[in-house]
Design an enzyme around this catalytic site. Sequence first.
Site, mmCIF file in Angstrom:
data_model
loop_
_atom_site.group_PDB
_atom_site.id
_atom_site.type_symbol
_atom_site.label_atom_id
_atom_site.label_comp_id
_atom_site.label_asym_id
_atom_site.label_seq_id
_atom_site.Cartn_x
_atom_site.Cartn_y
_atom_site.Cartn_z
ATOM 1 N N LYS A 133 -5.645 25.184 15.192
ATOM 2 C CA LYS A 133 -5.086 23.670 15.911
ATOM 3 C C LYS A 133 -4.693 23.892 17.541
ATOM 4 C CE LYS A 133 -4.478 21.090 11.486
ATOM 5 N NZ LYS A 133 -4.704 20.402 11.781
ATOM 6 N N PHE A 152 -1.448 22.701 1.789
ATOM 7 C CA PHE A 152 -2.733 21.875 2.451
ATOM 8 C C PHE A 152 -3.262 22.544 2.950
ATOM 9 C CE2 PHE A 152 -4.853 20.002 5.695
ATOM 10 C CZ PHE A 152 -5.343 18.680 5.389
ATOM 11 N N ASP A 195 -1.157 30.999 5.899
ATOM 12 C CA ASP A 195 -1.606 29.940 6.924
ATOM 13 C C ASP A 195 -0.752 28.798 7.830
ATOM 14 O OD1 ASP A 195 -3.208 27.318 7.881
ATOM 15 O OD2 ASP A 195 -3.390 26.827 5.489
#
Length: 409
Positions: free
Chosen positions: A265, A151, A236
């Site tokens: 984030k 994801f 990531d």
Amino acid sequence: MTHTTLAGPAARTSAELIRADEAALAHNYHPLPVVVSRAEGAWVEDVEGRRYLDMLAGYSALNFGHRHPALIDAARRQLDEVTLTSRAFHNDRLAGFAESLSALVGLEMVLPMNTGAEAVESAVKVARKWAYEVKGVAPGRATVIVAAGNFHGRTTTIVSFSDDETARGGFGPFTPGFRIVPYDDLAALEVAIDETTAAVLIEPIQGEAGVLIPSDGYLAGVRELTRRTGVLFIADEIQSGLGRTGTTLAVQHENVLPDMLLLGKALGGGIVPVSAVVADRDVLGVLRPGEHGSTFGGNPLAAAVGSAVVALLETGEFQRRAVELGAVLDSGLAALVGRGVTGYRQRGLWAGVDVDPAVGTGRQISERLAREGVLVKDTHGSTIRLAPPLTITEEELTTALGALAGVLG
């Protein structure tokens, strides 16, 4: 939790606001029926004044809790100065942010963006450019290898290399140039690498897949293999990074430094969207003026908040808290195995908990917990994710674990 009430339209109830959301908003999310109006630390409050312990923390966007005083102060001070210039001009906050972030992670240059998906898209562009200009891949032939179950976001390019049909279905045609190999399988990765391979893009821990932690040695193996074959290693760390797993970066559990690091984030402190691609000059140096950009990327407000986030991480306090409280989380979850939990995966203050289908789906458990004043979120049907703020106390964490035990029966 203190607050002031502002004059304005008559307040609507949670039920009224949920109905309004459903009428006015695209249905691309299926949120729990909780309408948050205030938050502080590890707690949120709905419009009726009910309090909930936040055990999701915005999928790690709120690593430092809601409205951390140092981050709010940095934002407020910057709001009095300048918030946006675009990159048409320099601003006085961006260089300091880039310098401190580079030093924190051990790489040389920063490409500032806004969202995690933008960081991933930017990394793909940089990797392709590097492949053509540095590695000598034939024009238009560069490929990127990714892992099954990944994801990385939901743009059209990113869902092109997803194997989640919910994310992909109905959105083609898809962007070519990607190969999917099994996660945590070095042999399959080695077979997939060829002369067209620009980069290997992986999550050190797969978050959306249910907090899947690879075998010991996998990340080090990816680093050795990519170095040996002349391929970029892109990590990531948008969910796994910035203290969540007990180290600043999840790759540091195996003493690995990737060629490109993707952050987001928590980098925005739960205040503004901030993301970054961080790499050495021989990688990010392939970009030239006009080839890539973002109006909001690197804006002064984002840089001020990002700098304050880096300053919190430089103390090591939050990494230590993730280790110490992670042990409490591990112990609490271990006690639930066989009592409504079939298994779990945990590192630091991050866990994927597999619920016995006999006691309910992940969604049902999340709804039951919300009624008990604890917020989590399900994924892939039978799994719930726990990722509380790193500011949570041991007492609060124990309370959440007790609530989970209660709803499991």
